[in-house]
Design a protein around this motif. Sequence first.
Motif, short mmCIF file in Angstrom:
data_model
loop_
_atom_site.label_atom_id
_atom_site.label_comp_id
_atom_site.label_asym_id
_atom_site.label_seq_id
_atom_site.Cartn_x
_atom_site.Cartn_y
_atom_site.Cartn_z
N HIS A 151 0.82 -1.21 0.00
CA HIS A 151 0.00 0.00 0.00
C HIS A 151 0.86 1.26 0.00
CE1 HIS A 151 -3.17 -2.79 0.90
NE2 HIS A 151 -4.06 -1.82 0.88
N ASP B 74 -4.72 6.00 -12.71
CA ASP B 74 -5.12 4.62 -13.01
C ASP B 74 -4.04 3.57 -12.82
OD1 ASP B 74 -7.69 5.41 -13.64
OD2 ASP B 74 -7.19 5.79 -15.74
N ARG C 270 -5.60 4.77 -7.92
CA ARG C 270 -7.03 4.58 -8.15
C ARG C 270 -7.44 3.11 -8.00
NH1 ARG C 270 -10.06 7.87 -12.69
NH2 ARG C 270 -8.41 9.19 -11.95
N ARG C 271 -6.51 2.21 -8.30
CA ARG C 271 -6.80 0.78 -8.20
C ARG C 271 -6.77 0.28 -6.76
NH1 ARG C 271 -2.38 -0.64 -11.46
NH2 ARG C 271 -2.09 -2.26 -9.93
N VAL C 272 -5.89 0.84 -5.92
CA VAL C 272 -5.71 0.29 -4.57
C VAL C 272 -6.45 1.05 -3.48
CG1 VAL C 272 -3.47 -0.73 -5.16
CG2 VAL C 272 -3.56 1.54 -4.10
N SER C 273 -6.93 2.25 -3.75
CA SER C 273 -7.60 3.02 -2.70
C SER C 273 -9.11 2.98 -2.87
CB SER C 273 -7.10 4.47 -2.71
OG SER C 273 -7.44 5.10 -3.92
N ARG C 274 -9.77 3.14 -1.74
CA ARG C 274 -11.24 3.17 -1.68
C ARG C 274 -11.67 4.52 -1.11
NH1 ARG C 274 -10.44 0.02 -4.90
NH2 ARG C 274 -10.31 -2.22 -4.65
N PRO C 275 -12.94 4.89 -1.28
CA PRO C 275 -13.40 6.22 -0.85
C PRO C 275 -13.10 6.57 0.62
CG PRO C 275 -15.05 5.21 -2.24
CD PRO C 275 -13.99 4.15 -1.99
N ASP C 276 -13.13 5.63 1.53
CA ASP C 276 -12.90 5.95 2.94
C ASP C 276 -11.47 5.73 3.39
OD1 ASP C 276 -15.53 6.75 3.34
OD2 ASP C 276 -16.19 4.73 3.85
N ASP C 277 -10.56 5.42 2.49
CA ASP C 277 -9.16 5.19 2.85
C ASP C 277 -8.44 6.49 3.14
OD1 ASP C 277 -9.40 2.48 2.49
OD2 ASP C 277 -8.43 2.43 0.53
#
Length: 83
Positions: A21, A41, A45-52
Amino acid sequence: AKDAVDFRNYLIFEANFKPDHVKLLTDQNASRDNIVAHLGDKWLRRVSRPDDLVVVYVSSHGTSARKEIGDANFIVAYETNMS
């Protein structure tokens, strides 16, 4: 590069970030195109999520702010042409 490596090591070994990460770009890998791609991309963008929690650490030189460019200053990438 040493400051960036030190910060990466802090994140992994002391702040308990997972090694996959943390993305480290130094020297020729810290080109403008590669930085932009990894923030988009190619990686983030591939490894993170909205609440990270996302931490972006830049260890670089910058430019001086100038009136002719709106008092902005810029990050200097590995291959930046200062002219």
